[in-house]
Design an enzyme around this catalytic site. Structure first.
Site, PDB file in Angstrom:
ATOM      1  N   LYS A   1       0.854  -1.190   0.000  1.00 54.49           N
ATOM      2  CA  LYS A   1       0.000   0.000   0.000  1.00 54.49           C
ATOM      3  C   LYS A   1       0.886   1.235   0.000  1.00 54.49           C
ATOM      4  CE  LYS A   1       0.851   1.230   4.495  1.00 54.49           C
ATOM      5  NZ  LYS A   1       1.613   2.452   4.878  1.00 54.49           N
TER       6      LYS A   1
ATOM      7  N   GLY B   1       9.583  -0.534   5.684  1.00 56.77           N
ATOM      8  CA  GLY B   1       9.595   0.317   4.498  1.00 56.77           C
ATOM      9  C   GLY B   1       8.386   1.216   4.352  1.00 56.77           C
TER      10      GLY B   1
ATOM     11  N   ASP C   1      -3.301  -1.235  10.360  1.00 56.09           N
ATOM     12  CA  ASP C   1      -3.396  -1.241   8.897  1.00 56.09           C
ATOM     13  C   ASP C   1      -4.025  -2.514   8.340  1.00 56.09           C
ATOM     14  OD1 ASP C   1      -2.204   1.216   8.890  1.00 56.09           O
ATOM     15  OD2 ASP C   1      -0.272   0.542   8.095  1.00 56.09           O
TER      16      ASP C   1
END
EC number: 2.7.1.148
Length: 289
Positions: free
Chosen positions: A10, A102, A141
């Protein structure tokens, strides 16, 4: 039979920190969009009730891995509600392409893919809402990956409104450092008072990321990567980093810039997707059952 399931990355097209609660969690407004690039989860159902991770991650105990935790969470929820089949279990492997730390949501995406895929393979019958609620216990998330549609998120990231931003092409670059989320959120200089705005207003504004100033200050390579990308296109940090991305109207334009990347900067080109590859896969599986 071994089955393959996408676990997409995402991007946070924008991310604003609007406050901090008494419990320490930050409130935010962010825009999630998926891309057609990510990890691949392999699952082969078992009949003996065992959950085996075929591809352990260095320095992470299997029982602490989000993939295993997601599988065991589904087992427990199914058992508690009388939905666990008599014969269940799974061998699970992951082909990792997304870097840890990341800002691309790799671990959360892996957990969501396991929840969605095992619910389907075992025939547990949990609804998308129920799976999203389970996923929230694994990470803020996870629900957006379970739901599989681009979304405007508020609260601590759990209040999701489906949206359809333009599906642009992105050059996504990893500067070779991993950034633990707490490093950014615990920084005293992190902006924490960005005004709350409507999604309609935010979509008309230039997109930004409140975490970017901290990531650039604390990680020299993130600063260098963004400085380089900004020479070519609008660019910013995703999540709390470390990955940065630039947006383009065409694939060829993105690839031309990638070809000029300095040797220390690793990247890939991907298309923005408002319906995630996982959602497309589960819809196809359901249609042809």
């Amino acid at each position: 039979m071994m089955t393959q399931w996408p676990s997409p990355a995402k991007l946070n097209l924008f991310l604003y920190i609007t406050g901090q609660r008494a419990d320490g969690y930050h409130t935010l407004q962010t825009l999630f969009q998926f891309v057609d690039y990510g990890d691949t989860i392999s699952i082969e159902p078992r009949q003996d009730g065992e959950i085996h991770l075929l591809t352990p991650v260095d320095d992470v105990a299997s029982e602490d891995n989000l993939i295993v935790r997601a599988a065991r969470l589904l087992v427990q929820a199914a058992a508690n509600s009388g939905r666990l089949p008599e014969h269940y279990g799974a061998d699970i492997g992951v082909e990792k392409r997304l870097p840890m730390g990341g800002g691309l949501g790799g671990g959360s995406s892996n957990a969501a893919t396991v929840l969605v895929a095992l619910n389907h393979l075992w025939g547990c019958g949990f609804s998308q809402d129920e799976l999203a609620t389970l996923g929230l216990t694994l990470g803020a998330d996870v629900p957006v990956f379970v739901r599989g549609h681009a979304a405007f998120a508020e609260g601590v990231g759990e209040i999701l409104t489906p949206v359809d931003p333009p599906e642009k092409w992105y050059l996504i670059a990893h500067p070779g450092v991993s950034i633990p989320t707490p490093v950014i959120f615990n920084d005293p200089e992190l902006p924490r008072n960005t005004p709350v705005r409507s999604i309609e207003t935010l979509l008309k504004c230039e997109f930004g990321n409140d975490c970017e100033v901290i990531a650039r200050k604390r990680f020299r390579k993130v600063d260098a990567a963004l400085s380089w990308l900004l020479e070519y296109a609008p660019s910013r940090l995703t999540g709390t980093g470390s990955c940065v991305f630039a947006e383009f109207d065409t694939e060829s334009a993105a690839r031309q810039v990638l070809e000029q990347a300095p040797e220390w900067l690793h990247g890939f080109v991907a298309r923005g997707m408002n319906t995630s590859p996982l959602q497309q896969t589960i819809l196809a599986q359901t249609e042809f059952r």
